[in-house]
Design a protein around this motif. Structure first.
Motif, PDB file in Angstrom:
ATOM      1  N   GLU A 179       0.827  -1.202   0.000  1.00 46.95           N
ATOM      2  CA  GLU A 179       0.000   0.000   0.000  1.00 46.95           C
ATOM      3  C   GLU A 179       0.866   1.259   0.000  1.00 46.95           C
ATOM      4  O   GLU A 179       0.572   2.234  -0.699  1.00 46.95           O
ATOM      5  CB  GLU A 179      -0.928   0.012   1.207  1.00 46.95           C
ATOM      6  N   PHE A 180       1.946   1.231   0.791  1.00 43.02           N
ATOM      7  CA  PHE A 180       2.863   2.368   0.849  1.00 43.02           C
ATOM      8  C   PHE A 180       3.513   2.603  -0.520  1.00 43.02           C
ATOM      9  O   PHE A 180       3.623   3.741  -0.983  1.00 43.02           O
ATOM     10  CB  PHE A 180       3.937   2.128   1.911  1.00 43.02           C
ATOM     11  N   GLU A 181       3.912   1.551  -1.191  1.00 43.02           N
ATOM     12  CA  GLU A 181       4.529   1.688  -2.519  1.00 43.02           C
ATOM     13  C   GLU A 181       3.532   2.255  -3.532  1.00 43.02           C
ATOM     14  O   GLU A 181       3.906   3.069  -4.376  1.00 43.02           O
ATOM     15  CB  GLU A 181       5.096   0.347  -2.979  1.00 43.02           C
ATOM     16  N   LYS A 182       2.273   1.849  -3.439  1.00 47.21           N
ATOM     17  CA  LYS A 182       1.251   2.400  -4.328  1.00 47.21           C
ATOM     18  C   LYS A 182       1.091   3.892  -4.096  1.00 47.21           C
ATOM     19  O   LYS A 182       1.021   4.685  -5.040  1.00 47.21           O
ATOM     20  CB  LYS A 182      -0.096   1.709  -4.103  1.00 47.21           C
ATOM     21  N   ARG A 183       1.004   4.300  -2.823  1.00 46.75           N
ATOM     22  CA  ARG A 183       0.873   5.727  -2.511  1.00 46.75           C
ATOM     23  C   ARG A 183       2.107   6.498  -2.945  1.00 46.75           C
ATOM     24  O   ARG A 183       2.010   7.624  -3.443  1.00 46.75           O
ATOM     25  CB  ARG A 183       0.634   5.913  -1.013  1.00 46.75           C
ATOM     26  N   LEU A 184       3.273   5.887  -2.778  1.00 48.68           N
ATOM     27  CA  LEU A 184       4.518   6.540  -3.189  1.00 48.68           C
ATOM     28  C   LEU A 184       4.561   6.745  -4.698  1.00 48.68           C
ATOM     29  O   LEU A 184       4.923   7.822  -5.183  1.00 48.68           O
ATOM     30  CB  LEU A 184       5.720   5.708  -2.727  1.00 48.68           C
ATOM     31  N   GLU A 185       4.163   5.743  -5.461  1.00 47.10           N
ATOM     32  CA  GLU A 185       4.132   5.870  -6.919  1.00 47.10           C
ATOM     33  C   GLU A 185       3.116   6.923  -7.365  1.00 47.10           C
ATOM     34  O   GLU A 185       3.369   7.682  -8.297  1.00 47.10           O
ATOM     35  CB  GLU A 185       3.799   4.521  -7.570  1.00 47.10           C
ATOM     36  N   ALA A 186       1.951   6.983  -6.675  1.00 51.36           N
ATOM     37  CA  ALA A 186       0.947   7.992  -7.018  1.00 51.36           C
ATOM     38  C   ALA A 186       1.481   9.398  -6.739  1.00 51.36           C
ATOM     39  O   ALA A 186       1.269  10.327  -7.525  1.00 51.36           O
ATOM     40  CB  ALA A 186      -0.339   7.745  -6.233  1.00 51.36           C
ATOM     41  N   ALA A 187       2.198   9.555  -5.627  1.00 50.57           N
ATOM     42  CA  ALA A 187       2.767  10.870  -5.305  1.00 50.57           C
ATOM     43  C   ALA A 187       3.850  11.257  -6.308  1.00 50.57           C
ATOM     44  O   ALA A 187       3.931  12.414  -6.719  1.00 50.57           O
ATOM     45  CB  ALA A 187       3.338  10.851  -3.889  1.00 50.57           C
ATOM     46  N   LYS A 188       4.670  10.307  -6.727  1.00 46.67           N
ATOM     47  CA  LYS A 188       5.710  10.589  -7.724  1.00 46.67           C
ATOM     48  C   LYS A 188       5.080  10.976  -9.058  1.00 46.67           C
ATOM     49  O   LYS A 188       5.547  11.875  -9.750  1.00 46.67           O
ATOM     50  CB  LYS A 188       6.619   9.380  -7.916  1.00 46.67           C
ATOM     51  N   ALA A 189       4.000  10.270  -9.429  1.00 46.49           N
ATOM     52  CA  ALA A 189       3.332  10.581 -10.689  1.00 46.49           C
ATOM     53  C   ALA A 189       2.706  11.969 -10.647  1.00 46.49           C
ATOM     54  O   ALA A 189       2.709  12.694 -11.648  1.00 46.49           O
ATOM     55  CB  ALA A 189       2.264   9.529 -10.991  1.00 46.49           C
TER      56      ALA A 189
END
Length: 112
Positions: free
Chosen positions: A12-22
């Motif tokens: 879940e953290f990696e998903k949120r991190l990727e969304a923030a980077k995008a």
């Protein structure tokens, strides 16, 4: 042996991190479109630059040769003419770019 709860939280953290980077990623640059005010300022600057350069050359030559108003007026008028010529060239360039864009848009409509 990793904890399944820990793995789920990490995913879940990696998903949120990727969304923030995008969200922070820079947008791709599109074609540059200039407003009418920017084009008008460009032309005004070209005219003023021609006048200033002509004035500077005329003033410099007049002080060098001691013929005060003759070369100053002559080169100022030549600078004005050069500024007008540059403005007309810019207007023609802008007109050609608009025509090319319009023709490109018509071709895209015909393909659809």
């Amino acid at each position: 042996m990793p904890d399944p709860e820990h793995q789920r939280r990490m995913a879940e953290f990696e998903k949120r991190l990727e969304a923030a980077k995008a969200a922070q990623a820079p947008k791709p640059r599109g074609d540059e479109h200039y407003s009418q005010a920017q084009l008008a300022w460009r032309m005004v600057i070209e005219l003023v630059a021609g006048l200033a350069i002509g004035f500077g050359i005329g003033y410099g030559l007049d002080t060098l040769f001691g013929t005060m108003p003759i070369l100053l007026v002559t080169f100022t008028l030549l600078g004005f003419a050069a500024g007008i010529k540059t403005m007309l060239r810019s207007a023609k360039e802008i007109e050609q770019a608009k025509l090319a864009a319009r023709e490109g848009g018509d071709e895209a409509d015909e393909r659809d």
